[in-house]
Design a protein around this motif. Structure first.
Motif, PDB file in Angstrom:
ATOM      1  N   HIS A   1      -8.120   6.784   9.128  1.00  0.00           N
ATOM      2  CA  HIS A   1      -8.302   8.211   8.843  1.00  0.00           C
ATOM      3  C   HIS A   1      -6.947   8.920   8.760  1.00  0.00           C
ATOM      4  CE1 HIS A   1     -10.104  12.174   8.814  1.00  0.00           C
ATOM      5  NE2 HIS A   1      -9.271  12.514   9.794  1.00  0.00           N
ATOM      6  N   GLY A   2      -6.040   8.576   9.656  1.00  0.00           N
ATOM      7  CA  GLY A   2      -4.705   9.181   9.640  1.00  0.00           C
ATOM      8  C   GLY A   2      -3.940   8.856   8.371  1.00  0.00           C
ATOM      9  N   LEU A   3      -4.052   7.615   7.913  1.00  0.00           N
ATOM     10  CA  LEU A   3      -3.369   7.225   6.672  1.00  0.00           C
ATOM     11  C   LEU A   3      -3.971   7.956   5.481  1.00  0.00           C
ATOM     12  CD1 LEU A   3      -2.938   3.368   7.181  1.00  0.00           C
ATOM     13  CD2 LEU A   3      -1.341   5.217   7.736  1.00  0.00           C
ATOM     14  N   LYS A   4      -5.286   8.107   5.490  1.00  0.00           N
ATOM     15  CA  LYS A   4      -5.949   8.838   4.403  1.00  0.00           C
ATOM     16  C   LYS A   4      -5.509  10.305   4.412  1.00  0.00           C
ATOM     17  CE  LYS A   4     -10.450   9.852   2.429  1.00  0.00           C
ATOM     18  NZ  LYS A   4     -11.907   9.670   2.525  1.00  0.00           N
ATOM     19  N   THR A   5      -5.427  10.900   5.588  1.00  0.00           N
ATOM     20  CA  THR A   5      -4.983  12.291   5.718  1.00  0.00           C
ATOM     21  C   THR A   5      -3.565  12.458   5.196  1.00  0.00           C
ATOM     22  OG1 THR A   5      -6.422  12.641   7.618  1.00  0.00           O
ATOM     23  CG2 THR A   5      -4.583  14.160   7.365  1.00  0.00           C
ATOM     24  N   ALA A   6      -2.716  11.476   5.475  1.00  0.00           N
ATOM     25  CA  ALA A   6      -1.322  11.525   5.014  1.00  0.00           C
ATOM     26  C   ALA A   6      -1.179  11.103   3.553  1.00  0.00           C
ATOM     27  CB  ALA A   6      -0.450  10.638   5.894  1.00  0.00           C
ATOM     28  N   SER A   7      -2.279  10.624   2.961  1.00  0.00           N
ATOM     29  CA  SER A   7      -2.284  10.172   1.558  1.00  0.00           C
ATOM     30  C   SER A   7      -1.313   9.031   1.303  1.00  0.00           C
ATOM     31  CB  SER A   7      -1.994  11.335   0.608  1.00  0.00           C
ATOM     32  OG  SER A   7      -2.973  12.334   0.733  1.00  0.00           O
ATOM     33  N   ILE A   8      -1.301   8.059   2.230  1.00  0.00           N
ATOM     34  CA  ILE A   8      -0.464   6.875   2.030  1.00  0.00           C
ATOM     35  C   ILE A   8      -1.300   5.625   2.255  1.00  0.00           C
ATOM     36  CG2 ILE A   8       1.702   8.019   2.629  1.00  0.00           C
ATOM     37  CD1 ILE A   8       1.588   6.567   5.311  1.00  0.00           C
ATOM     38  N   THR A   9      -0.871   4.550   1.638  1.00  0.00           N
ATOM     39  CA  THR A   9      -1.558   3.272   1.776  1.00  0.00           C
ATOM     40  C   THR A   9      -1.061   2.557   3.038  1.00  0.00           C
ATOM     41  OG1 THR A   9       0.098   2.005   0.568  1.00  0.00           O
ATOM     42  CG2 THR A   9      -1.659   3.054  -0.749  1.00  0.00           C
ATOM     43  N   PRO A  10      -1.809   1.568   3.498  1.00  0.00           N
ATOM     44  CA  PRO A  10      -1.321   0.780   4.628  1.00  0.00           C
ATOM     45  C   PRO A  10       0.034   0.121   4.337  1.00  0.00           C
ATOM     46  CG  PRO A  10      -3.659   0.408   4.338  1.00  0.00           C
ATOM     47  CD  PRO A  10      -3.195   1.218   3.150  1.00  0.00           C
ATOM     48  N   GLU A  11       0.236  -0.309   3.109  1.00  0.00           N
ATOM     49  CA  GLU A  11       1.513  -0.937   2.744  1.00  0.00           C
ATOM     50  C   GLU A  11       2.655   0.081   2.820  1.00  0.00           C
ATOM     51  OE1 GLU A  11      -1.311  -1.143   0.873  1.00  0.00           O
ATOM     52  OE2 GLU A  11      -1.828  -3.218   1.376  1.00  0.00           O
ATOM     53  N   GLN A  12       2.409   1.297   2.342  1.00  0.00           N
ATOM     54  CA  GLN A  12       3.431   2.344   2.428  1.00  0.00           C
ATOM     55  C   GLN A  12       3.722   2.672   3.887  1.00  0.00           C
ATOM     56  OE1 GLN A  12       1.240   5.115  -0.025  1.00  0.00           O
ATOM     57  NE2 GLN A  12       2.796   5.005  -1.641  1.00  0.00           N
ATOM     58  N   PHE A  13       2.666   2.739   4.697  1.00  0.00           N
ATOM     59  CA  PHE A  13       2.861   3.022   6.112  1.00  0.00           C
ATOM     60  C   PHE A  13       3.698   1.930   6.767  1.00  0.00           C
ATOM     61  CE2 PHE A  13       1.761   2.708  10.593  1.00  0.00           C
ATOM     62  CZ  PHE A  13       2.114   3.981  11.009  1.00  0.00           C
ATOM     63  N   ALA A  14       3.410   0.677   6.433  1.00  0.00           N
ATOM     64  CA  ALA A  14       4.172  -0.437   6.992  1.00  0.00           C
ATOM     65  C   ALA A  14       5.655  -0.288   6.681  1.00  0.00           C
ATOM     66  CB  ALA A  14       3.640  -1.765   6.454  1.00  0.00           C
ATOM     67  N   ALA A  15       5.978   0.086   5.453  1.00  0.00           N
ATOM     68  CA  ALA A  15       7.391   0.276   5.070  1.00  0.00           C
ATOM     69  C   ALA A  15       8.006   1.430   5.843  1.00  0.00           C
ATOM     70  CB  ALA A  15       7.499   0.515   3.569  1.00  0.00           C
ATOM     71  N   LEU A  16       7.273   2.523   5.983  1.00  0.00           N
ATOM     72  CA  LEU A  16       7.798   3.678   6.713  1.00  0.00           C
ATOM     73  C   LEU A  16       7.993   3.371   8.188  1.00  0.00           C
ATOM     74  CD1 LEU A  16       5.695   6.602   5.211  1.00  0.00           C
ATOM     75  CD2 LEU A  16       8.146   6.252   4.952  1.00  0.00           C
ATOM     76  N   TYR A  17       7.048   2.655   8.767  1.00  0.00           N
ATOM     77  CA  TYR A  17       7.087   2.371  10.206  1.00  0.00           C
ATOM     78  C   TYR A  17       7.984   1.184  10.532  1.00  0.00           C
ATOM     79  CZ  TYR A  17       5.388   2.434  15.003  1.00  0.00           C
ATOM     80  OH  TYR A  17       5.306   2.529  16.365  1.00  0.00           O
ATOM     81  N   GLY A  18       8.286   0.376   9.510  1.00  0.00           N
ATOM     82  CA  GLY A  18       9.203  -0.747   9.694  1.00  0.00           C
ATOM     83  C   GLY A  18       8.559  -1.997  10.257  1.00  0.00           C
ATOM     84  N   VAL A  19       7.324  -2.241   9.846  1.00  0.00           N
ATOM     85  CA  VAL A  19       6.620  -3.451  10.289  1.00  0.00           C
ATOM     86  C   VAL A  19       6.032  -4.158   9.065  1.00  0.00           C
ATOM     87  CG1 VAL A  19       6.042  -2.535  12.568  1.00  0.00           C
ATOM     88  CG2 VAL A  19       4.431  -2.245  10.676  1.00  0.00           C
ATOM     89  N   PRO A  20       5.707  -5.446   9.202  1.00  0.00           N
ATOM     90  CA  PRO A  20       5.059  -6.142   8.089  1.00  0.00           C
ATOM     91  C   PRO A  20       3.669  -5.544   7.820  1.00  0.00           C
ATOM     92  CG  PRO A  20       5.883  -7.707   9.731  1.00  0.00           C
ATOM     93  CD  PRO A  20       6.001  -6.338  10.326  1.00  0.00           C
TER      94      PRO A  20
END
Length: 89
Positions: free
Chosen positions: A15-34
């Motif tokens: 839900h948080g990723l949807k609210t931020a309008s980012i994909t799990p892959e984009q989140f992984a890059a931003l957060y610095g994890v695979p």
């Protein structure tokens, strides 16, 4: 004032990723994890760390998300030093 702590679920993270309008892959890059680690959080194969909940809450703000994207771009390509103009792109 005492604070209580509740781990977020995979559904909360989705839900948080949807609210931020980012994909799990984009989140992984931003957060610095695979990306596989984010998938494990989403499917609840591993617990979602508290810091992830904080980060998702922060990037729900479009201005903070934009700053995170600029910083991440610089971390991936150090030759692309962030400028004030990058925050406006």
């Amino acid at each position: 004032m005492p604070m209580s702590y509740r781990r977020i679920s995979g559904a909360d993270l989705a839900h948080g990723l949807k609210t931020a309008s980012i994909t799990p892959e984009q989140f992984a890059a931003l957060y610095g994890v695979p990306a596989k680690r984010v998938d494990k959080w989403l499917t609840e194969k591993t617990e979602v760390p508290h810091a992830v909940a904080l980060f998702v809450g922060l990037i729900a703000d479009p201005l903070i998300l934009e700053k995170a994207l600029v910083i991440t771009k610089y971390m991936v390509d150090p030759g692309a030093a962030p400028t004030a103009d990058d925050a406006e792109d």
